[in-house]
Each structure stands twice: as C-alpha cells, then as structure tokens.
Write an enzyme that holds these catalytic residues in place. Structure first.
Site, mmCIF file in Angstrom:
data_model
loop_
_atom_site.group_PDB
_atom_site.id
_atom_site.type_symbol
_atom_site.label_atom_id
_atom_site.label_comp_id
_atom_site.label_asym_id
_atom_site.label_seq_id
_atom_site.Cartn_x
_atom_site.Cartn_y
_atom_site.Cartn_z
ATOM 1 N N TYR A 55 0.822 -0.906 -0.661
ATOM 2 C CA TYR A 55 0.157 0.293 -0.237
ATOM 3 C C TYR A 55 1.456 1.007 0.298
ATOM 4 O O TYR A 55 1.415 1.700 0.844
ATOM 5 C CB TYR A 55 -0.932 0.192 1.020
ATOM 6 C CG TYR A 55 -1.328 -1.302 1.020
ATOM 7 C CD1 TYR A 55 -2.241 -2.136 -0.062
ATOM 8 C CD2 TYR A 55 -2.473 -1.271 2.329
ATOM 9 C CE1 TYR A 55 -3.006 -3.297 0.261
ATOM 10 C CE2 TYR A 55 -3.445 -2.591 2.696
ATOM 11 C CZ TYR A 55 -3.929 -3.236 1.511
ATOM 12 O OH TYR A 55 -4.363 -4.434 1.840
ATOM 13 N N HIS A 127 -0.105 -12.230 1.232
ATOM 14 C CA HIS A 127 -1.019 -10.939 1.240
ATOM 15 C C HIS A 127 -1.565 -11.560 -0.197
ATOM 16 O O HIS A 127 -2.925 -11.955 -0.439
ATOM 17 C CB HIS A 127 0.314 -10.405 0.259
ATOM 18 C CG HIS A 127 -1.147 -8.963 0.090
ATOM 19 N ND1 HIS A 127 -0.441 -7.466 0.103
ATOM 20 C CD2 HIS A 127 -2.617 -8.889 -0.151
ATOM 21 C CE1 HIS A 127 -1.555 -6.515 0.520
ATOM 22 N NE2 HIS A 127 -2.619 -7.003 0.194
ATOM 23 N N SER A 206 -13.036 -5.407 2.048
ATOM 24 C CA SER A 206 -13.179 -4.561 0.771
ATOM 25 C C SER A 206 -14.736 -4.540 1.335
ATOM 26 O O SER A 206 -15.758 -5.080 0.281
ATOM 27 C CB SER A 206 -13.597 -4.483 -0.588
ATOM 28 O OG SER A 206 -12.273 -4.688 -0.065
ATOM 29 N N PRO A 207 -15.360 -5.001 2.426
ATOM 30 C CA PRO A 207 -16.878 -5.148 3.016
ATOM 31 C C PRO A 207 -18.297 -4.638 2.856
ATOM 32 O O PRO A 207 -19.023 -4.568 3.392
ATOM 33 C CB PRO A 207 -16.588 -5.274 4.836
ATOM 34 C CG PRO A 207 -15.460 -4.348 4.844
ATOM 35 C CD PRO A 207 -14.332 -4.345 4.016
ATOM 36 N N LEU A 208 -17.610 -3.305 1.853
ATOM 37 C CA LEU A 208 -18.301 -2.160 1.829
ATOM 38 C C LEU A 208 -18.448 -2.357 0.509
ATOM 39 O O LEU A 208 -19.099 -1.431 -0.517
ATOM 40 C CB LEU A 208 -18.425 -0.821 2.094
ATOM 41 C CG LEU A 208 -17.905 -0.502 3.446
ATOM 42 C CD1 LEU A 208 -17.436 0.399 4.063
ATOM 43 C CD2 LEU A 208 -19.259 -0.731 4.926
ATOM 44 N N GLY A 209 -17.949 -3.204 -0.416
ATOM 45 C CA GLY A 209 -17.548 -3.304 -1.951
ATOM 46 C C GLY A 209 -16.907 -2.553 -3.020
ATOM 47 O O GLY A 209 -17.244 -1.376 -3.239
ATOM 48 N N ARG A 210 -16.227 -2.087 -1.800
ATOM 49 C CA ARG A 210 -15.258 -1.052 -1.863
ATOM 50 C C ARG A 210 -16.102 0.162 -2.237
ATOM 51 O O ARG A 210 -15.762 1.022 -3.283
ATOM 52 C CB ARG A 210 -14.417 -1.552 -4.127
ATOM 53 C CG ARG A 210 -13.700 -2.054 -3.542
ATOM 54 C CD ARG A 210 -12.566 -2.845 -5.079
ATOM 55 N NE ARG A 210 -12.052 -4.058 -4.310
ATOM 56 C CZ ARG A 210 -10.890 -4.364 -4.408
ATOM 57 N NH1 ARG A 210 -9.898 -3.262 -3.900
ATOM 58 N NH2 ARG A 210 -9.999 -5.144 -4.185
ATOM 59 N N GLY A 211 -16.768 0.193 -1.678
ATOM 60 C CA GLY A 211 -17.178 1.780 -1.714
ATOM 61 C C GLY A 211 -19.345 1.968 -2.178
ATOM 62 O O GLY A 211 -19.628 2.204 -2.325
HETATM 63 N N1 LIG Z 1 -5.655 -8.796 1.591
HETATM 64 C C1 LIG Z 1 -6.382 -8.212 0.127
HETATM 65 O O1 LIG Z 1 -5.712 -8.358 -0.717
HETATM 66 C C2 LIG Z 1 -7.030 -6.796 0.366
HETATM 67 C C3 LIG Z 1 -7.568 -6.753 -1.089
HETATM 68 C C4 LIG Z 1 -8.428 -4.938 -0.773
HETATM 69 C C5 LIG Z 1 -8.353 -4.164 1.373
HETATM 70 N N2 LIG Z 1 -7.982 -4.576 1.336
HETATM 71 C C6 LIG Z 1 -8.111 -4.300 2.743
HETATM 72 O O2 LIG Z 1 -9.519 -4.090 3.077
HETATM 73 C C7 LIG Z 1 -9.600 -2.562 3.780
HETATM 74 C C8 LIG Z 1 -11.211 -2.161 3.172
HETATM 75 O O3 LIG Z 1 -11.352 -2.450 1.676
HETATM 76 P P1 LIG Z 1 -11.905 -1.078 0.879
HETATM 77 O O4 LIG Z 1 -10.779 -0.122 1.063
HETATM 78 O O5 LIG Z 1 -11.173 -1.949 -0.628
HETATM 79 O O6 LIG Z 1 -12.717 -1.460 0.620
HETATM 80 P P2 LIG Z 1 -14.584 -0.866 1.376
HETATM 81 O O7 LIG Z 1 -14.215 -1.574 3.307
HETATM 82 O O8 LIG Z 1 -15.596 -1.712 1.046
HETATM 83 O O9 LIG Z 1 -15.153 0.920 1.160
HETATM 84 C C9 LIG Z 1 -13.763 2.240 1.126
HETATM 85 C C10 LIG Z 1 -14.953 2.559 0.712
HETATM 86 O O10 LIG Z 1 -16.116 2.533 1.213
HETATM 87 C C11 LIG Z 1 -15.549 4.236 1.170
HETATM 88 N N3 LIG Z 1 -16.603 4.370 1.936
HETATM 89 C C12 LIG Z 1 -16.277 3.848 4.126
HETATM 90 N N4 LIG Z 1 -17.815 4.236 4.966
HETATM 91 C C13 LIG Z 1 -18.283 4.771 4.217
HETATM 92 C C14 LIG Z 1 -19.743 5.267 4.677
HETATM 93 N N5 LIG Z 1 -20.171 5.226 5.886
HETATM 94 N N6 LIG Z 1 -20.033 5.810 3.816
HETATM 95 C C15 LIG Z 1 -19.837 5.967 2.598
HETATM 96 N N7 LIG Z 1 -18.329 5.858 2.056
HETATM 97 C C16 LIG Z 1 -17.932 4.861 2.809
HETATM 98 C C17 LIG Z 1 -14.324 4.888 1.103
HETATM 99 O O11 LIG Z 1 -14.329 6.133 1.301
HETATM 100 P P3 LIG Z 1 -13.167 7.496 2.214
HETATM 101 O O12 LIG Z 1 -11.588 6.400 2.509
HETATM 102 O O13 LIG Z 1 -13.719 8.578 1.050
HETATM 103 O O14 LIG Z 1 -13.991 7.407 3.653
HETATM 104 C C18 LIG Z 1 -13.818 3.895 0.902
HETATM 105 O O15 LIG Z 1 -14.502 4.628 -0.798
HETATM 106 C C19 LIG Z 1 -8.641 -2.033 2.801
HETATM 107 O O16 LIG Z 1 -8.136 -0.806 3.792
HETATM 108 C C20 LIG Z 1 -7.259 -2.768 2.648
HETATM 109 O O17 LIG Z 1 -7.315 -2.573 3.975
HETATM 110 C C21 LIG Z 1 -7.339 -6.445 1.601
#
Ligand SMILES: NC(=O)c1ccc[n+]([C@@H]2O[C@H](COP(=O)([O-])OP(=O)(O)OC[C@H]3O[C@@H](n4cnc5c(N)ncnc54)[C@H](OP(=O)(O)O)[C@@H]3O)[C@@H](O)[C@H]2O)c1
Length: 331
Positions: A55, A127, A206-211
């Site tokens: 990252y 990873h 990505s529990p929020l489906g990447r937003g």
């Molecule tokens: N192991 C792997 O291969 C892998 C791959 C992907 C991700 N990850 C990890 O998983 C974590 C979470 O996944 P992710 O960031 O991909 O996706 P996510 O948690 O599904 O979604 C993040 C997105 O949602 C937005 N968001 C969060 N809370 C919100 C709310 N209450 N209302 C409106 N928008 C909201 C964030 O905006 P803002 O940021 O602008 O607040 C960001 O754009 C990452 O940070 C990383 O640490 C791991």
C-alpha cells in the site's frame, strides 16, 4: 466497542479499520485527514488496523507507524508481504507478481518493522499464495519470525480451504483475510467453514464492496481519474448501472431501519459469525464513525435473508476482479 477473537491469541475490536485507501488505490488522500481518522478510531475503541507493504507502496506502513506511535500498546497492527512490487507507477502497475519465497517473507518483515516503527508485527499475512513456492516453505519462514519474536501471529489472504489446512498444519493460522461482503460471497463455499472448524478468525476485506454498497458511487464520475476501481469489471459503465440499482434497494431497506446502507452492509457481515472481523476502509471521519456504530445493529434472521437475496451473486453484474487479478488468487 465490542471485541472478537481471531484465532487463539488475538482479541480485537469487532470492527477494524482498513487503511489502504489512505495511501493507495482509491485516488488522492489527505494525510492530515487520515491521521485524524486514525486517532479518532483509537478514541472510539477500534483496536485493529490493516496495512500492507504494497500500500503506497510502503507509505501506508510509514503513516500508521507515525500515527499510532503513542498508542502502540493498545492496538493490533496487521501487515502483509508477498507481492513483487514496481515503484513509481500507477496502482495497477505496482503489483508485478507474487513472491512467497522464505527469504522474501523474512526480508519484508524486517523492512515493515522499520517502517511501522515497532519491534513486533501483531499479525503478519501472506498477501497472495505463491503457486511457485509450497505453502509449507512460506509458512515455515513466517513461523521462524514468530520464534524470533518479530511477529506475534500469522495470516493468509485469498487462500483456498486446502491451502489454509496445509498452512495451519505447519503453524497455527490466526486469521484468513479475503474479500467478503453482500456482493462477494466466494468464501461461503468452503473457506468460512474451514476457518470455523480450525478456530481461525476470518477478516473480510472490502466489506463495503469497495464503497459501492454505501450508495455513494452511482456513475464513473464518482471515481477519480486514477481510481483503481475503474479497472474492476463491476465498475464498468453497464455493470455499474445494474449494480447501482441493487444498491438503491439496499439503501431503501437501510432507510426503513434509520441506518445507512454502509451500516447495513457491515451489520450483515458481522452477523455471519463471531469469528468474523471486517476491516472497512475509511479515510473520512464521518465514514469511520458510521462504520463503528454498525457493530451495535441487530438484524433478524428474516432481515439477513432479505439482504442476502437483494444482492445475491446471480444478481450482481461483473466479476470482482479482472481476470489477471483473479489469477493471483488461490482458488
Ligand atoms: N487482502 C487484500 O488483498 C485486500 C484487498 C483490498 C483491500 N484490503 C484491505 O481491506 C480494507 C477495506 O477494503 P476497501 O478499502 O477496499 O473497501 P471497502 O471497505 O469496501 O470500502 C471503502 C470505500 O468506502 C468508502 N466508505 C467507507 N465507509 C463509508 C460510509 N460509511 N459511507 C460512505 N462511504 C464509505 C470509503 O471512502 P473514504 O475512504 O473516502 O472514507 C472508501 O472509498 C482496505 O483498506 C485494506 O486494508 C485487502
């Protein structure tokens, strides 16, 4: 904030914080805002922070090291190794392969410890499983790091059930981290049962489906020019339209319960088992605060079934990753 256990040795907040977006993948981020969000998370009782070598690359670990220095003993920091990294290019070009060699597991741990400014990594994940290196060799090297006191517990990301079993036989695995949410159910076929059976924690990324499941993304214009999501099939224009319609239904149900779509999506994940600890990504304070509050939402069996149906895998348009990225997962 309620706590949950990951494996035998880690107790963490029921909702963690994914920190990737603060330095990577989702376009420009404001470092000061990220630091405020990290500090607020600690104040709200969040004790589980997720980062990785890739990252930034590297910058996210440095950010966490700086922001969490004064509360280091109160927090669990998880980081990951295992990609071959090319620096100075766009997010998609940063990852150029997988490196699960024992010497890489060890070298990255040393470098991560320095960047994080700590003497131990609480949870060290591979990873991506490297098809060229037997998992026993990679996990064997990771176990050496535990014996040397540099790492407390071990994890795998995007590993198959068979790989999890082989790894766990070498050294206890505390947590498996894979994509899991209302619109990505892959772990339900085998991985969740395997984790439950072996006493391994499961960390949905990505529990929020990447937003997408928050309702904030309706068209491609909602994503910046350099946003990595533009490369994902589910965010291609036609698929995005279809998926946005599903999320509208989700948002309607959320409104009827006086919560947000993001909170409902997180509550659904949290109800899938007490060994599950999601790590929603949030750069913004108000997002973090909403997500933390989702830990207190109770859903009935009927609610869970309705939500599962609204975003059932047959309805979601597009695969979760490109074919090239899917090829890096261990299926
Ligand atoms: N192991 C792997 O291969 C892998 C791959 C992907 C991700 N990850 C990890 O998983 C974590 C979470 O996944 P992710 O960031 O991909 O996706 P996510 O948690 O599904 O979604 C993040 C997105 O949602 C937005 N968001 C969060 N809370 C919100 C709310 N209450 N209302 C409106 N928008 C909201 C964030 O905006 P803002 O940021 O602008 O607040 C960001 O754009 C990452 O940070 C990383 O640490 C791991």
């Amino acid at each position: 904030m309620k706590t949950r256990k990951l494996g035998q040795d880690l107790t963490v907040s029921a909702v963690g914080l994914g920190c990737m977006g603060m330095s990577f993948a989702y376009g420009a981020a404001d470092e000061q805002e990220s630091i405020r969000t990290l500090h607020r998370a600690v104040d709200l009782g969040v004790s589980f922070f997720d980062t990785a070598e890739v990252y930034g690359p590297y910058e996210n670990e440095i950010l966490l090291g700086k922001a969490l220095k004064d509360v280091r003993d109160k927090v669990t920091i998880a980081t990951k190794f295992g990609f071959r990294i090319a620096t100075g290019k766009s997010t998609s070009e940063t990852i150029v392969g997988i490196d699960g060699r024992p010497e890489n597991a060890k070298a990255v741990a040393e470098a991560s410890l320095k960047r994080l400014g700590t003497d131990v990594i609480d949870l060290y994940y591979q990873h991506r499983v490297d098809p060229a290196v037997p998992i026993e060799e990679t996990v064997g090297a990771m176990a050496d790091l535990v014996r040397e006191g540099k790492v407390r517990t071990l994890g795998l990301s995007e590993a198959s059930a068979a790989t999890i079993r082989r790894a766990h036989a070498v050294h206890p695995i505390a947590a498996v981290q894979s994509e899991y949410s209302l619109w990505t159910r892959d772990p339900e076929s085998e991985v969740l049962d395997t984790c439950r059976e072996l006493g391994i924690g499961f960390v949905p990324y990505s529990p929020l489906g990447r937003g997408m499941l928050t309702g904030a993304i309706r068209t491609l214009d909602d994503l910046g020019e350099n946003d990595f999501r533009r490369n994902l099939p589910r965010f291609q224009a036609e698929n995005l339209n279809a998926n946005a319609a599903l999320v509208e239904t989700l948002a309607g149900i959320a409104a009827s319960k006086s919560v947000t779509a993001a909170q409902l999506a997180l509550a659904w994940v949290l109800h899938q088992g007490d060994f599950i600890v999601p790590i929603p990504g949030a750069r913004k304070l108000n997002h973090l605060e909403q997500n933390v509050a989702a830990a207190g939402i109770a859903l009935s069996t009927e609610d869970l079934a309705t939500l599962g149906e609204v975003l059932s895998p047959t309805r979601v348009a597009g695969k979760r990753y490109s074919e090239a990225s899917l090829a890096l997962t261990n299926r």
